[in-house]
Write an enzyme that holds these catalytic residues in place. Sequence first.
Site, PDB file in Angstrom:
ATOM      1  N   PHE A 101       0.836  -1.189   0.000  1.00 35.11           N
ATOM      2  CA  PHE A 101       0.000   0.000   0.000  1.00 35.11           C
ATOM      3  C   PHE A 101       0.875   1.244   0.000  1.00 35.11           C
ATOM      4  CE2 PHE A 101       0.995  -0.591   4.443  1.00 35.11           C
ATOM      5  CZ  PHE A 101       1.097   0.687   4.955  1.00 35.11           C
ATOM      6  N   CYS A 102       0.238   2.391  -0.266  1.00 41.34           N
ATOM      7  CA  CYS A 102       0.919   3.685  -0.148  1.00 41.34           C
ATOM      8  C   CYS A 102      -0.081   4.706   0.381  1.00 41.34           C
ATOM      9  CB  CYS A 102       1.625   4.091  -1.444  1.00 41.34           C
ATOM     10  SG  CYS A 102       0.639   4.049  -2.951  1.00 41.34           S
ATOM     11  N   ASN A 103      -0.152   5.903  -0.176  1.00 41.33           N
ATOM     12  CA  ASN A 103      -0.966   6.976   0.397  1.00 41.33           C
ATOM     13  C   ASN A 103      -2.458   6.875   0.090  1.00 41.33           C
ATOM     14  OD1 ASN A 103       0.893   8.634   1.872  1.00 41.33           O
ATOM     15  ND2 ASN A 103       1.814   9.162  -0.082  1.00 41.33           N
TER      16      ASN A 103
END
Length: 200
Positions: free
Chosen positions: A151-153
């Site tokens: 995942f990221c932002n």
Amino acid sequence: MTRFVPMTAIALAFAGPALAESVNITPDMSAVTVETPSGAVEISRVQDESAVIEGEFARIARPCPEFCIQPMTPAEGVRTVGELEVMDALQDPGTLVVDGRVRPDWQTGTIPGAISMPYTEMADQLHELGCEPDFEGFICDADVVPNLVMFCNGPWCGQSPAAIRRIIDAGYPVEKIAYYRWGMQGWRMLGLTVAGGAEG
């Protein structure tokens, strides 16, 4: 004279306030405990029903290119998952939840139990996940390497999708990779526990 009060009214009188104050993850689950290098952390939702997202993650308009909306699937064969699957993954010893953001983003807070492997470095660090270096990348035995949830932002962040494509190109088995597309924006939107950074 005896007054008749239906049992449903009695049940609602007792259950109403308790249910209204309980912001659960699911009807049957109020929290999940995950092990982290710093010890056990309980993931739950914020109980303040008037809480809102503030700061960077409240922004809804970001310039594209750079902050373009990401596809539901970053690469063919990669499974897209939601928060409940992330929580299951955090409790599975055969799975790593990977925050693919750069260090300054990681330092703002992350999902408890996630490890940091920035997208700019991950394809060169596959030996840390059990892959064997090879002249053209890595040999990653699907029976040896862990499952990954990356995942990221949020859905406008290209960091984890870029990492996913890079590690597949470097030899990581696509069937061992899942993508949490909503990332930190979705996690925070649901009021789930954030660890590290200013939130730690």
